[in-house]
Write a protein that holds these residues in place. Sequence first.
Motif, PDB file in Angstrom:
ATOM      1  N   GLY A  58       0.819  -1.210   0.000  1.00 52.22           N
ATOM      2  CA  GLY A  58       0.000   0.000   0.000  1.00 52.22           C
ATOM      3  C   GLY A  58       0.851   1.257   0.000  1.00 52.22           C
ATOM      4  N   LEU A  79      -3.329   4.501   2.309  1.00 47.15           N
ATOM      5  CA  LEU A  79      -3.304   3.243   1.554  1.00 47.15           C
ATOM      6  C   LEU A  79      -2.444   2.196   2.271  1.00 47.15           C
ATOM      7  CD1 LEU A  79      -4.711   2.219  -0.991  1.00 47.15           C
ATOM      8  CD2 LEU A  79      -2.586   2.628  -2.221  1.00 47.15           C
ATOM      9  N   GLY A  83      -3.689  -1.454   3.589  1.00 46.01           N
ATOM     10  CA  GLY A  83      -2.934  -2.683   3.361  1.00 46.01           C
ATOM     11  C   GLY A  83      -2.660  -3.444   4.641  1.00 46.01           C
ATOM     12  N   VAL A  91      -5.481  -4.660  -0.963  1.00 44.50           N
ATOM     13  CA  VAL A  91      -4.972  -3.313  -1.213  1.00 44.50           C
ATOM     14  C   VAL A  91      -4.668  -3.114  -2.691  1.00 44.50           C
ATOM     15  CG1 VAL A  91      -2.468  -3.573  -0.827  1.00 44.50           C
ATOM     16  CG2 VAL A  91      -3.606  -1.468  -0.162  1.00 44.50           C
ATOM     17  N   THR A 156     -11.675   1.860  -2.106  1.00 43.03           N
ATOM     18  CA  THR A 156     -11.659   0.805  -1.100  1.00 43.03           C
ATOM     19  C   THR A 156     -13.057   0.233  -0.884  1.00 43.03           C
ATOM     20  OG1 THR A 156      -9.777   1.862  -0.039  1.00 43.03           O
ATOM     21  CG2 THR A 156     -10.993   0.260   1.261  1.00 43.03           C
TER      22      THR A 156
END
Length: 166
Positions: A58, A79, A83, A91, A156
Amino acid sequence: MLYSILGIVLLISFITDVRKRRILNIVTFPAMGIGLFYYTLTLGWKGFLFSGAGLLVGFALLLIPYLLGGMGAGDVKLLAAIGALTGTSFVLHSFFYTALIGGVIGLILIMKRMEFWKFFKSPTYTLYSLMNLKGYKFNKESNLTYPYGVAITFGTLCAAFVGGIT
């Protein structure tokens, strides 16, 4: 439980990014720690590697755009937190949807900035504009930016509800 934490992290990050153009460390770092701790506690060394790999992937996915000045460090850390909470596969799917959504948002903002709606008012104006489009220049004083945490949040959510890429 981790998806509830992920939802809270995304909601807080979305709100703060839209309002203040910041994704807070007080949100992202604890999320990373929770992901690493939970997977280590439940799966041992394999869990730590699962969460750690997700965190690193990520982080790495948005590191180059950050270094090139395309986004803020908070986006990278968000991010990475996603992850850590969900692992590498999720991710990557989240990043794919984020890139698509971010591209659409960027395209809409560019068309708005270029006053693209004028192209549809008159066929003559449209033809003239398309012929001279290569010479179009943006106003250098006004930056065309938007909070990328919005794209990360929706990307997401798409990865969670739509699923992976097959």
